[in-house]
Design a protein around this motif. Sequence first.
Motif, PDB file in Angstrom:
ATOM      1  N   THR A  88      30.013  16.227  -3.206  1.00 34.08           N
ATOM      2  CA  THR A  88      30.697  16.760  -2.030  1.00 34.08           C
ATOM      3  C   THR A  88      30.275  18.203  -1.819  1.00 34.08           C
ATOM      4  OG1 THR A  88      32.582  17.430  -3.361  1.00 34.08           O
ATOM      5  CG2 THR A  88      32.706  15.268  -2.320  1.00 34.08           C
ATOM      6  N   THR A  89      29.985  18.517  -0.611  1.00 36.02           N
ATOM      7  CA  THR A  89      29.652  19.886  -0.273  1.00 36.02           C
ATOM      8  C   THR A  89      30.751  20.426   0.614  1.00 36.02           C
ATOM      9  OG1 THR A  89      28.355  19.155   1.622  1.00 36.02           O
ATOM     10  CG2 THR A  89      27.155  19.510  -0.431  1.00 36.02           C
ATOM     11  N   ARG A  90      31.038  21.652   0.396  1.00 31.26           N
ATOM     12  CA  ARG A  90      32.078  22.288   1.187  1.00 31.26           C
ATOM     13  C   ARG A  90      31.445  22.855   2.445  1.00 31.26           C
ATOM     14  NH1 ARG A  90      36.247  25.201  -2.607  1.00 31.26           N
ATOM     15  NH2 ARG A  90      37.584  24.384  -0.999  1.00 31.26           N
ATOM     16  N   PRO A  91      32.096  22.676   3.566  1.00 31.12           N
ATOM     17  CA  PRO A  91      31.533  23.187   4.818  1.00 31.12           C
ATOM     18  C   PRO A  91      31.525  24.714   4.845  1.00 31.12           C
ATOM     19  CG  PRO A  91      33.745  22.346   5.164  1.00 31.12           C
ATOM     20  CD  PRO A  91      33.378  22.046   3.741  1.00 31.12           C
ATOM     21  N   GLY A  92      30.599  25.246   5.595  1.00 27.15           N
ATOM     22  CA  GLY A  92      30.550  26.687   5.790  1.00 27.15           C
ATOM     23  C   GLY A  92      29.752  27.397   4.710  1.00 27.15           C
ATOM     24  N   THR A  93      29.424  28.629   4.998  1.00 25.43           N
ATOM     25  CA  THR A  93      28.705  29.451   4.034  1.00 25.43           C
ATOM     26  C   THR A  93      29.661  29.899   2.940  1.00 25.43           C
ATOM     27  OG1 THR A  93      29.212  31.524   5.170  1.00 25.43           O
ATOM     28  CG2 THR A  93      27.218  30.330   5.895  1.00 25.43           C
ATOM     29  N   ALA A  94      29.092  30.412   1.870  1.00 25.15           N
ATOM     30  CA  ALA A  94      29.921  30.920   0.773  1.00 25.15           C
ATOM     31  C   ALA A  94      30.852  32.016   1.292  1.00 25.15           C
ATOM     32  CB  ALA A  94      29.036  31.445  -0.347  1.00 25.15           C
ATOM     33  N   ARG A  95      30.340  32.885   2.140  1.00 19.55           N
ATOM     34  CA  ARG A  95      31.167  33.959   2.711  1.00 19.55           C
ATOM     35  C   ARG A  95      32.341  33.378   3.509  1.00 19.55           C
ATOM     36  NH1 ARG A  95      30.873  39.318   3.743  1.00 19.55           N
ATOM     37  NH2 ARG A  95      31.950  40.079   5.587  1.00 19.55           N
ATOM     38  N   GLU A  96      32.061  32.384   4.343  1.00 18.34           N
ATOM     39  CA  GLU A  96      33.124  31.764   5.147  1.00 18.34           C
ATOM     40  C   GLU A  96      34.170  31.109   4.253  1.00 18.34           C
ATOM     41  OE1 GLU A  96      30.646  29.190   7.449  1.00 18.34           O
ATOM     42  OE2 GLU A  96      30.409  30.646   9.080  1.00 18.34           O
ATOM     43  N   ARG A  97      33.720  30.416   3.206  1.00 16.55           N
ATOM     44  CA  ARG A  97      34.666  29.752   2.304  1.00 16.55           C
ATOM     45  C   ARG A  97      35.519  30.771   1.553  1.00 16.55           C
ATOM     46  NH1 ARG A  97      30.027  26.929   0.814  1.00 16.55           N
ATOM     47  NH2 ARG A  97      30.273  27.585  -1.364  1.00 16.55           N
ATOM     48  N   LEU A  98      34.896  31.856   1.111  1.00 16.99           N
ATOM     49  CA  LEU A  98      35.654  32.913   0.435  1.00 16.99           C
ATOM     50  C   LEU A  98      36.699  33.512   1.374  1.00 16.99           C
ATOM     51  CD1 LEU A  98      32.746  34.611  -1.496  1.00 16.99           C
ATOM     52  CD2 LEU A  98      34.891  33.840  -2.549  1.00 16.99           C
ATOM     53  N   LEU A  99      36.286  33.796   2.579  1.00 18.02           N
ATOM     54  CA  LEU A  99      37.204  34.402   3.542  1.00 18.02           C
ATOM     55  C   LEU A  99      38.319  33.432   3.928  1.00 18.02           C
ATOM     56  CD1 LEU A  99      37.884  36.916   5.052  1.00 18.02           C
ATOM     57  CD2 LEU A  99      36.287  36.255   6.832  1.00 18.02           C
ATOM     58  N   GLU A 100      37.988  32.166   4.099  1.00 17.79           N
ATOM     59  CA  GLU A 100      39.007  31.164   4.422  1.00 17.79           C
ATOM     60  C   GLU A 100      40.028  31.032   3.282  1.00 17.79           C
ATOM     61  OE1 GLU A 100      38.995  26.388   4.698  1.00 17.79           O
ATOM     62  OE2 GLU A 100      37.614  27.388   6.085  1.00 17.79           O
ATOM     63  N   ALA A 101      39.542  30.973   2.062  1.00 19.26           N
ATOM     64  CA  ALA A 101      40.441  30.868   0.909  1.00 19.26           C
ATOM     65  C   ALA A 101      41.300  32.121   0.784  1.00 19.26           C
ATOM     66  CB  ALA A 101      39.640  30.636  -0.369  1.00 19.26           C
ATOM     67  N   ALA A 102      40.677  33.295   0.888  1.00 15.44           N
ATOM     68  CA  ALA A 102      41.415  34.546   0.767  1.00 15.44           C
ATOM     69  C   ALA A 102      42.460  34.687   1.870  1.00 15.44           C
ATOM     70  CB  ALA A 102      40.450  35.726   0.797  1.00 15.44           C
ATOM     71  N   THR A 103      42.100  34.314   3.082  1.00 15.57           N
ATOM     72  CA  THR A 103      43.036  34.423   4.199  1.00 15.57           C
ATOM     73  C   THR A 103      44.289  33.591   3.936  1.00 15.57           C
ATOM     74  OG1 THR A 103      41.283  34.912   5.789  1.00 15.57           O
ATOM     75  CG2 THR A 103      43.331  33.992   6.674  1.00 15.57           C
ATOM     76  N   ALA A 104      44.110  32.357   3.543  1.00 18.60           N
ATOM     77  CA  ALA A 104      45.259  31.488   3.276  1.00 18.60           C
ATOM     78  C   ALA A 104      46.075  32.011   2.103  1.00 18.60           C
ATOM     79  CB  ALA A 104      44.785  30.064   3.005  1.00 18.60           C
ATOM     80  N   LEU A 105      45.410  32.386   1.033  1.00 20.62           N
ATOM     81  CA  LEU A 105      46.133  32.852  -0.159  1.00 20.62           C
ATOM     82  C   LEU A 105      46.817  34.192   0.075  1.00 20.62           C
ATOM     83  CD1 LEU A 105      43.514  31.820  -2.855  1.00 20.62           C
ATOM     84  CD2 LEU A 105      45.791  30.812  -2.530  1.00 20.62           C
ATOM     85  N   PHE A 106      46.111  35.150   0.646  1.00 16.27           N
ATOM     86  CA  PHE A 106      46.705  36.468   0.889  1.00 16.27           C
ATOM     87  C   PHE A 106      47.906  36.362   1.818  1.00 16.27           C
ATOM     88  CE2 PHE A 106      42.398  38.847   0.244  1.00 16.27           C
ATOM     89  CZ  PHE A 106      42.520  38.743  -1.125  1.00 16.27           C
ATOM     90  N   TYR A 107      47.763  35.588   2.886  1.00 17.67           N
ATOM     91  CA  TYR A 107      48.859  35.501   3.849  1.00 17.67           C
ATOM     92  C   TYR A 107      50.053  34.754   3.265  1.00 17.67           C
ATOM     93  CZ  TYR A 107      51.584  34.857   8.041  1.00 17.67           C
ATOM     94  OH  TYR A 107      52.620  34.863   8.943  1.00 17.67           O
ATOM     95  N   ASN A 108      49.807  33.667   2.574  1.00 16.59           N
ATOM     96  CA  ASN A 108      50.906  32.838   2.087  1.00 16.59           C
ATOM     97  C   ASN A 108      51.535  33.314   0.788  1.00 16.59           C
ATOM     98  OD1 ASN A 108      50.961  30.864   4.192  1.00 16.59           O
ATOM     99  ND2 ASN A 108      49.046  30.071   3.384  1.00 16.59           N
ATOM    100  N   GLU A 109      50.760  34.015  -0.048  1.00 14.58           N
ATOM    101  CA  GLU A 109      51.282  34.379  -1.370  1.00 14.58           C
ATOM    102  C   GLU A 109      51.261  35.873  -1.661  1.00 14.58           C
ATOM    103  OE1 GLU A 109      49.798  31.868  -4.546  1.00 14.58           O
ATOM    104  OE2 GLU A 109      49.407  30.256  -3.104  1.00 14.58           O
ATOM    105  N   GLY A 110      50.640  36.647  -0.809  1.00 17.14           N
ATOM    106  CA  GLY A 110      50.563  38.083  -1.035  1.00 17.14           C
ATOM    107  C   GLY A 110      49.205  38.475  -1.577  1.00 17.14           C
ATOM    108  N   ILE A 111      48.802  39.688  -1.290  1.00 16.24           N
ATOM    109  CA  ILE A 111      47.470  40.147  -1.678  1.00 16.24           C
ATOM    110  C   ILE A 111      47.392  40.452  -3.164  1.00 16.24           C
ATOM    111  CG2 ILE A 111      45.758  41.976  -1.354  1.00 16.24           C
ATOM    112  CD1 ILE A 111      46.782  42.118   1.607  1.00 16.24           C
ATOM    113  N   HIS A 112      48.303  41.272  -3.670  1.00 19.82           N
ATOM    114  CA  HIS A 112      48.216  41.693  -5.067  1.00 19.82           C
ATOM    115  C   HIS A 112      48.528  40.567  -6.047  1.00 19.82           C
ATOM    116  CE1 HIS A 112      47.192  45.688  -4.023  1.00 19.82           C
ATOM    117  NE2 HIS A 112      48.385  46.071  -3.621  1.00 19.82           N
ATOM    118  N   SER A 113      49.231  39.548  -5.604  1.00 18.41           N
ATOM    119  CA  SER A 113      49.563  38.446  -6.520  1.00 18.41           C
ATOM    120  C   SER A 113      48.410  37.466  -6.703  1.00 18.41           C
ATOM    121  CB  SER A 113      50.803  37.698  -6.021  1.00 18.41           C
ATOM    122  OG  SER A 113      50.504  37.011  -4.817  1.00 18.41           O
ATOM    123  N   ILE A 114      47.372  37.604  -5.900  1.00 22.96           N
ATOM    124  CA  ILE A 114      46.226  36.688  -5.949  1.00 22.96           C
ATOM    125  C   ILE A 114      45.057  37.382  -6.630  1.00 22.96           C
ATOM    126  CG2 ILE A 114      44.544  35.394  -4.559  1.00 22.96           C
ATOM    127  CD1 ILE A 114      47.392  34.225  -4.534  1.00 22.96           C
ATOM    128  N   GLY A 115      44.566  36.773  -7.685  1.00 23.30           N
ATOM    129  CA  GLY A 115      43.417  37.320  -8.392  1.00 23.30           C
ATOM    130  C   GLY A 115      42.114  36.784  -7.821  1.00 23.30           C
TER     131      GLY A 115
END
Length: 194
Positions: free
Chosen positions: A9-36
């Motif tokens: 399975t390949t994940r859609p999007g570039t590595a940058r897009e996937r990182l940003l998508e993951a960070a956006t969801a995690l930062f918004y839903n759980e907080g920035i400092h709580s996410i490593g």
Amino acid sequence: MTKTTDAPTTRPGTARERLLEAATALFYNEGIHSIGVDRIIEEAGVTRATMYKQFAGKEGLVLAYLEGEDQGLRGLFAQAAQASDDPAVLLDLVVDGIERDIRERHTRGCPFINAAAEYPDAGPVRELIADHREWFRETLRQLAAGAGLRDPDGVAASLVLLRDAALVGGYLDGQDRVGPAFARTARDLIAAYR
């Protein structure tokens, strides 16, 4: 007899897009400092080296997340401008858009207010937040002036305050209660300055 294997399975999007998508969801839903960084890397399905090549650290990723939020809001204004060039109509579209945002997208408060709470000191994150807020306030001021409202600065400041309160209130009290209250109050404010 041939053996079939599942294709990797390949994940859609570039590595940058996937990182940003993951960070956006995690930062918004759980907080920035709580996410490593490790959690973001795992969610994005990339290596640590890839993460640091793309963003040079967590703060770079935080800035990209907030820039994405800023671009999203600017994009909504651009869409509204395609629907009409009448500032009074645009103000009404902005109120509708904010109400929709409270109900559908930013259901855990304002990403900029949330980030400001986690970054109380001066620095690049606070500068980006201040720039976003100044753009938002100035855009509303221009619309209010174009619509012929008295005290465009006051109208803009009040609408920013109402949006801030509505995004936080929607998270605390429920979007279905706060969304309509925001829209009603914003329209009453605009009518009072005609």
